[in-house]
Write a protein that holds these residues in place. Structure first.
Motif, PDB file in Angstrom:
ATOM      1  N   LEU A 239      18.321   8.035 -43.542  1.00 26.36           N
ATOM      2  CA  LEU A 239      17.207   7.414 -44.128  1.00 26.36           C
ATOM      3  C   LEU A 239      17.645   6.412 -44.989  1.00 26.36           C
ATOM      4  CD1 LEU A 239      15.080  10.617 -44.628  1.00 26.36           C
ATOM      5  CD2 LEU A 239      14.838   8.708 -42.766  1.00 26.36           C
ATOM      6  N   ARG A 240      18.804   6.676 -45.975  1.00 32.34           N
ATOM      7  CA  ARG A 240      19.220   5.562 -46.792  1.00 32.34           C
ATOM      8  C   ARG A 240      19.357   4.396 -46.350  1.00 32.34           C
ATOM      9  NH1 ARG A 240      20.776  10.368 -49.794  1.00 32.34           N
ATOM     10  NH2 ARG A 240      22.629  10.161 -48.750  1.00 32.34           N
ATOM     11  N   ASP A 241      20.325   4.499 -45.274  1.00 30.44           N
ATOM     12  CA  ASP A 241      20.851   3.114 -44.365  1.00 30.44           C
ATOM     13  C   ASP A 241      19.541   2.455 -43.920  1.00 30.44           C
ATOM     14  OD1 ASP A 241      23.340   3.920 -44.946  1.00 30.44           O
ATOM     15  OD2 ASP A 241      23.734   4.742 -43.166  1.00 30.44           O
ATOM     16  N   LEU A 242      18.511   3.095 -43.322  1.00 28.87           N
ATOM     17  CA  LEU A 242      17.386   2.377 -42.782  1.00 28.87           C
ATOM     18  C   LEU A 242      16.624   1.693 -43.732  1.00 28.87           C
ATOM     19  CD1 LEU A 242      16.019   5.132 -40.461  1.00 28.87           C
ATOM     20  CD2 LEU A 242      16.723   2.892 -39.607  1.00 28.87           C
ATOM     21  N   VAL A 243      16.325   2.146 -44.973  1.00 27.51           N
ATOM     22  CA  VAL A 243      15.602   1.547 -46.051  1.00 27.51           C
ATOM     23  C   VAL A 243      16.349   0.616 -46.447  1.00 27.51           C
ATOM     24  CG1 VAL A 243      14.203   3.710 -46.330  1.00 27.51           C
ATOM     25  CG2 VAL A 243      15.978   3.105 -47.662  1.00 27.51           C
ATOM     26  N   ALA A 244      17.727   0.650 -46.582  1.00 27.06           N
ATOM     27  CA  ALA A 244      18.569  -0.498 -47.071  1.00 27.06           C
ATOM     28  C   ALA A 244      18.553  -1.704 -46.267  1.00 27.06           C
ATOM     29  CB  ALA A 244      20.025   0.055 -47.547  1.00 27.06           C
ATOM     30  N   ASP A 245      18.202  -1.595 -44.871  1.00 28.28           N
ATOM     31  CA  ASP A 245      18.237  -2.644 -44.000  1.00 28.28           C
ATOM     32  C   ASP A 245      17.127  -3.270 -43.492  1.00 28.28           C
ATOM     33  OD1 ASP A 245      18.442  -3.827 -41.089  1.00 28.28           O
ATOM     34  OD2 ASP A 245      20.549  -3.462 -41.191  1.00 28.28           O
ATOM     35  N   GLU A 246      17.218  -4.600 -44.215  1.00 28.27           N
ATOM     36  CA  GLU A 246      15.645  -5.384 -44.004  1.00 28.27           C
ATOM     37  C   GLU A 246      15.212  -5.462 -42.543  1.00 28.27           C
ATOM     38  OE1 GLU A 246      15.819  -8.833 -45.856  1.00 28.27           O
ATOM     39  OE2 GLU A 246      16.305  -8.188 -47.880  1.00 28.27           O
ATOM     40  N   ALA A 247      16.036  -5.447 -41.545  1.00 31.11           N
ATOM     41  CA  ALA A 247      15.574  -5.660 -40.212  1.00 31.11           C
ATOM     42  C   ALA A 247      15.127  -4.258 -39.750  1.00 31.11           C
ATOM     43  CB  ALA A 247      16.722  -6.215 -39.277  1.00 31.11           C
ATOM     44  N   ALA A 248      15.743  -3.362 -40.085  1.00 29.31           N
ATOM     45  CA  ALA A 248      15.278  -2.008 -39.536  1.00 29.31           C
ATOM     46  C   ALA A 248      13.873  -1.619 -40.412  1.00 29.31           C
ATOM     47  CB  ALA A 248      16.072  -0.957 -39.975  1.00 29.31           C
ATOM     48  N   VAL A 249      13.877  -1.976 -41.602  1.00 30.13           N
ATOM     49  CA  VAL A 249      12.453  -1.573 -42.434  1.00 30.13           C
ATOM     50  C   VAL A 249      11.412  -2.315 -41.524  1.00 30.13           C
ATOM     51  CG1 VAL A 249      11.055  -1.844 -44.389  1.00 30.13           C
ATOM     52  CG2 VAL A 249      13.499  -1.137 -44.687  1.00 30.13           C
ATOM     53  N   ALA A 250      11.467  -3.628 -41.247  1.00 32.61           N
ATOM     54  CA  ALA A 250      10.460  -4.297 -40.449  1.00 32.61           C
ATOM     55  C   ALA A 250      10.054  -3.547 -39.170  1.00 32.61           C
ATOM     56  CB  ALA A 250      10.802  -5.803 -40.262  1.00 32.61           C
ATOM     57  N   ASP A 251      11.387  -3.484 -38.439  1.00 31.98           N
ATOM     58  CA  ASP A 251      11.049  -2.984 -37.121  1.00 31.98           C
ATOM     59  C   ASP A 251      10.277  -1.591 -36.955  1.00 31.98           C
ATOM     60  OD1 ASP A 251      11.663  -3.453 -34.102  1.00 31.98           O
ATOM     61  OD2 ASP A 251      12.719  -1.501 -34.268  1.00 31.98           O
ATOM     62  N   VAL A 252      10.771  -0.686 -37.958  1.00 35.05           N
ATOM     63  CA  VAL A 252      10.434   0.713 -38.129  1.00 35.05           C
ATOM     64  C   VAL A 252       8.808   0.704 -38.548  1.00 35.05           C
ATOM     65  CG1 VAL A 252      10.290   2.667 -39.331  1.00 35.05           C
ATOM     66  CG2 VAL A 252      12.411   1.975 -38.538  1.00 35.05           C
ATOM     67  N   ALA A 253       8.291  -0.129 -39.497  1.00 38.98           N
ATOM     68  CA  ALA A 253       6.974  -0.383 -39.917  1.00 38.98           C
ATOM     69  C   ALA A 253       6.322  -0.826 -38.841  1.00 38.98           C
ATOM     70  CB  ALA A 253       7.142  -1.275 -41.186  1.00 38.98           C
ATOM     71  N   LYS A 254       6.921  -1.839 -37.827  1.00 35.98           N
ATOM     72  CA  LYS A 254       6.029  -2.371 -36.876  1.00 35.98           C
ATOM     73  C   LYS A 254       5.493  -1.372 -35.856  1.00 35.98           C
ATOM     74  CE  LYS A 254       7.980  -5.963 -35.065  1.00 35.98           C
ATOM     75  NZ  LYS A 254       9.000  -6.744 -34.230  1.00 35.98           N
ATOM     76  N   ARG A 255       6.402  -0.356 -35.513  1.00 31.05           N
ATOM     77  CA  ARG A 255       6.198   0.692 -34.765  1.00 31.05           C
ATOM     78  C   ARG A 255       5.360   1.918 -35.219  1.00 31.05           C
ATOM     79  NH1 ARG A 255      12.188   0.847 -33.322  1.00 31.05           N
ATOM     80  NH2 ARG A 255      13.187   2.615 -34.694  1.00 31.05           N
ATOM     81  N   SER A 256       5.182   1.903 -36.492  1.00 27.86           N
ATOM     82  CA  SER A 256       4.640   3.116 -37.380  1.00 27.86           C
ATOM     83  C   SER A 256       3.168   2.896 -37.750  1.00 27.86           C
ATOM     84  CB  SER A 256       5.374   3.399 -38.445  1.00 27.86           C
ATOM     85  OG  SER A 256       6.932   3.771 -37.722  1.00 27.86           O
TER      86      SER A 256
END
Length: 253
Positions: free
Chosen positions: A56-73
């Motif tokens: 989870l910490r790695d996900l929130v620290a990665d801007e691309a991952a944050v944008a992608d996860v938010a898009k499908r949530s």
């Protein structure tokens, strides 16, 4: 109504070690992933809470991952977040984080009786737990509902199609406490809500789609137009940070 199409999106952190371990726990598609494998994967997450928190910490620290996860949530209309952390194809599975923020009163949760097109196993990561009620259609007694089918309109797979009025009876109720893992198959019709108003989060390991349609029930007079709301990247980071803070406090001496 809180429905969303099943869309597989690219995952910026698909090569991360933690989702690979979940995929290994599920095995390959021969035999197809079932409840037993999903339960094993959820229990593996429970056994490695620190590894999950690191992911989870790695996900929130990665801007691309944050944008992608938010898009499908998205935000459920009753005020909790359904966050798709990971999508996998071989085997086909999803890892979702459901978060009910703290409130003055307990959330209504998923208050419309409904089933699922896929099986899943869920681990109560933080909070007191979840209260679930199972239902079954009946010809005598029970309570009147309007039934809808989801996934029956080829032109609009996300549409709810009216399918008459039926009566539902309660089959039973269950409390799933913090730290517990529970499973659910496609035959179950239920409602789900957190036990109390504290921060509650569950990790859902979702298997492949088993049926083309599912059912959702609304009480007479209740609108079926209950759209999901967009979940922003800022929402994702804030919610995950709150979950991580709770986890850190739980393991602190």
């Amino acid at each position: 109504m809180s429905t969303t199409p099943f869309v597989v999106a690219a995952d910026p952190l698909a090569g991360h070690a933690f989702p690979r371990r979940i995929a290994d726990a599920l095995g390959n598609d021969d035999p197809p992933t079932g409840l037993a494998q999903l339960e094993t994967a959820a229990k593996q997450i429970r056994a490695d809470r620190l590894g999950f928190a690191a992911w989870l910490r790695d996900l929130v620290a990665d801007e691309a991952a944050v944008a992608d996860v938010a898009k499908r949530s998205y935000w459920h209309p009753n005020g909790f977040a359904k966050i798709v952390l990971h999508t996998g194809l071989e085997p086909e599975f999803r890892v979702r984080l459901h978060v009910w923020p703290r409130g003055e009163t307990p959330s209504r949760g998923e208050s419309n009786p409904h089933s699922h097109r896929w099986e899943f196993a869920s681990y109560v990561l933080t909070g007191t737990g979840m209260h679930m009620v199972d239902f079954a259609e009946t010809t005598e007694g029970g309570k009147l509902y309007r039934r809808y089918r989801y996934g029956t309109d080829p032109a609009n797979p996300a549409a709810l199609v009216a399918d008459g009025e039926v009566r539902l009876k309660r089959r039973g109720a269950l409390h799933v406490h913090g730290g517990d893992v529970y499973t659910c198959d496609t035959s179950v019709v239920h409602t789900v809500r957190p036990i109390d108003a504290g921060l509650t989060a569950t990790v859902v390991v979702q298997g492949p789609r088993r049926t083309p349609t599912t059912v959702v029930y609304c009480e007479p007079g209740e609108s079926d137009d209950q759209p999901n709301a967009e979940l922003s990247g800022e929402d994702f980071v804030r919610l995950v940070s709150e979950v991580l803070s709770t986890l850190e406090n739980e393991v602190a001496p």
